[in-house]
Write a protein that holds these residues in place. Sequence first.
Motif, PDB file in Angstrom:
ATOM      1  N   ALA A 102       0.835  -1.209   0.000  1.00 32.05           N
ATOM      2  CA  ALA A 102       0.000   0.000   0.000  1.00 32.05           C
ATOM      3  C   ALA A 102       0.867   1.255   0.000  1.00 32.05           C
ATOM      4  CB  ALA A 102      -0.922  -0.014   1.208  1.00 32.05           C
ATOM      5  N   ALA A 103       1.931   1.256   0.794  1.00 34.17           N
ATOM      6  CA  ALA A 103       2.823   2.420   0.839  1.00 34.17           C
ATOM      7  C   ALA A 103       3.528   2.618  -0.493  1.00 34.17           C
ATOM      8  CB  ALA A 103       3.838   2.251   1.964  1.00 34.17           C
ATOM      9  N   SER A 104       3.960   1.522  -1.127  1.00 32.62           N
ATOM     10  CA  SER A 104       4.654   1.656  -2.410  1.00 32.62           C
ATOM     11  C   SER A 104       3.716   2.175  -3.499  1.00 32.62           C
ATOM     12  CB  SER A 104       5.292   0.332  -2.823  1.00 32.62           C
ATOM     13  OG  SER A 104       4.298  -0.644  -3.047  1.00 32.62           O
ATOM     14  N   VAL A 105       2.469   1.763  -3.494  1.00 31.07           N
ATOM     15  CA  VAL A 105       1.509   2.274  -4.467  1.00 31.07           C
ATOM     16  C   VAL A 105       1.247   3.757  -4.213  1.00 31.07           C
ATOM     17  CG1 VAL A 105      -0.905   2.136  -5.206  1.00 31.07           C
ATOM     18  CG2 VAL A 105       0.430   0.061  -4.954  1.00 31.07           C
ATOM     19  N   THR A 109       2.204   6.765  -6.811  1.00 33.07           N
ATOM     20  CA  THR A 109       1.185   7.697  -7.275  1.00 33.07           C
ATOM     21  C   THR A 109       1.610   9.135  -7.001  1.00 33.07           C
ATOM     22  OG1 THR A 109      -0.502   6.031  -6.863  1.00 33.07           O
ATOM     23  CG2 THR A 109      -1.253   8.297  -7.103  1.00 33.07           C
ATOM     24  N   LEU A 110       2.141   9.394  -5.826  1.00 33.41           N
ATOM     25  CA  LEU A 110       2.598  10.736  -5.466  1.00 33.41           C
ATOM     26  C   LEU A 110       3.717  11.210  -6.388  1.00 33.41           C
ATOM     27  CD1 LEU A 110       2.551  13.123  -3.435  1.00 33.41           C
ATOM     28  CD2 LEU A 110       4.309  11.870  -2.165  1.00 33.41           C
ATOM     29  N   VAL A 111       4.706  10.366  -6.642  1.00 35.42           N
ATOM     30  CA  VAL A 111       5.814  10.739  -7.520  1.00 35.42           C
ATOM     31  C   VAL A 111       5.317  10.989  -8.935  1.00 35.42           C
ATOM     32  CG1 VAL A 111       7.950   9.872  -8.578  1.00 35.42           C
ATOM     33  CG2 VAL A 111       7.570   9.618  -6.132  1.00 35.42           C
ATOM     34  N   PHE A 112       4.429  10.153  -9.422  1.00 38.85           N
ATOM     35  CA  PHE A 112       3.889  10.358 -10.765  1.00 38.85           C
ATOM     36  C   PHE A 112       3.123  11.674 -10.855  1.00 38.85           C
ATOM     37  CE2 PHE A 112       0.481   9.981 -13.894  1.00 38.85           C
ATOM     38  CZ  PHE A 112       1.233   9.769 -15.031  1.00 38.85           C
ATOM     39  N   CYS A 113       2.315  11.968  -9.848  1.00 38.95           N
ATOM     40  CA  CYS A 113       1.555  13.222  -9.861  1.00 38.95           C
ATOM     41  C   CYS A 113       2.494  14.430  -9.832  1.00 38.95           C
ATOM     42  CB  CYS A 113       0.588  13.282  -8.683  1.00 38.95           C
ATOM     43  SG  CYS A 113      -0.800  12.167  -8.859  1.00 38.95           S
ATOM     44  N   LEU A 115       5.697  14.547 -10.892  1.00 37.80           N
ATOM     45  CA  LEU A 115       6.387  14.623 -12.166  1.00 37.80           C
ATOM     46  C   LEU A 115       5.468  15.099 -13.271  1.00 37.80           C
ATOM     47  CD1 LEU A 115       8.683  11.467 -12.181  1.00 37.80           C
ATOM     48  CD2 LEU A 115       9.369  13.856 -12.042  1.00 37.80           C
ATOM     49  N   GLU A 116       4.266  14.613 -13.264  1.00 39.56           N
ATOM     50  CA  GLU A 116       3.296  15.008 -14.288  1.00 39.56           C
ATOM     51  C   GLU A 116       2.969  16.492 -14.168  1.00 39.56           C
ATOM     52  OE1 GLU A 116      -0.763  15.537 -15.999  1.00 39.56           O
ATOM     53  OE2 GLU A 116      -0.449  15.299 -13.858  1.00 39.56           O
ATOM     54  N   GLY A 117       2.849  16.994 -12.931  1.00 41.82           N
ATOM     55  CA  GLY A 117       2.521  18.402 -12.738  1.00 41.82           C
ATOM     56  C   GLY A 117       3.685  19.339 -13.009  1.00 41.82           C
ATOM     57  N   VAL A 118       4.896  18.905 -12.686  1.00 41.50           N
ATOM     58  CA  VAL A 118       6.063  19.782 -12.842  1.00 41.50           C
ATOM     59  C   VAL A 118       6.720  19.614 -14.216  1.00 41.50           C
ATOM     60  CG1 VAL A 118       8.383  20.251 -11.940  1.00 41.50           C
ATOM     61  CG2 VAL A 118       6.505  19.796 -10.362  1.00 41.50           C
ATOM     62  N   VAL A 119       6.965  18.418 -14.627  1.00 41.08           N
ATOM     63  CA  VAL A 119       7.745  18.183 -15.848  1.00 41.08           C
ATOM     64  C   VAL A 119       6.882  18.156 -17.099  1.00 41.08           C
ATOM     65  CG1 VAL A 119       9.293  16.540 -16.989  1.00 41.08           C
ATOM     66  CG2 VAL A 119       9.495  16.939 -14.543  1.00 41.08           C
ATOM     67  N   LEU A 120       5.767  17.468 -17.052  1.00 42.15           N
ATOM     68  CA  LEU A 120       4.978  17.260 -18.256  1.00 42.15           C
ATOM     69  C   LEU A 120       4.050  18.425 -18.593  1.00 42.15           C
ATOM     70  CD1 LEU A 120       4.118  13.486 -17.792  1.00 42.15           C
ATOM     71  CD2 LEU A 120       5.951  14.498 -19.157  1.00 42.15           C
TER      72      LEU A 120
END
Length: 121
Positions: A102-105, A109-113, A115-120
């Motif tokens: 659960a923690a890894s998911v 999700t947090l890292v993807f959000c 990266l998606e908000g800052v980089v993409l």
Amino acid sequence: MSSWLWRLKNLLRRDGLSSERAEEMQVHFDMEVEAGLLQGLSREEARRRARLRAGLVSEAVESTREEMGFRWLDGAAMDVRHALRALIHNRGFGLVAMLVLAASVAINTLVFCLLEGVVLK
């Protein structure tokens, strides 16, 4: 396509087929004993020979099990059952494993959000 449907039908009736196979094996065993008795063998010797012969028949029945279903699905189901038994037996380990997953998911999700908000964007 019909062979897939046949395999799926057999997969769903696995318990019924197993009991049918067991009954058929018992009938063949009894027939072998009777044939031995008709040949003049003692009951013990006839049963011994029937057991030897039934062993060969049961191997043949087990070898056809693969044709009656999906071998990979049977293997996956056995793996899931084994994993569930192990997790139930070791509840502490199961709890820790679920918390780590659960923690890894959540972290993923947090890292993807981020990266998606800052980089993409």
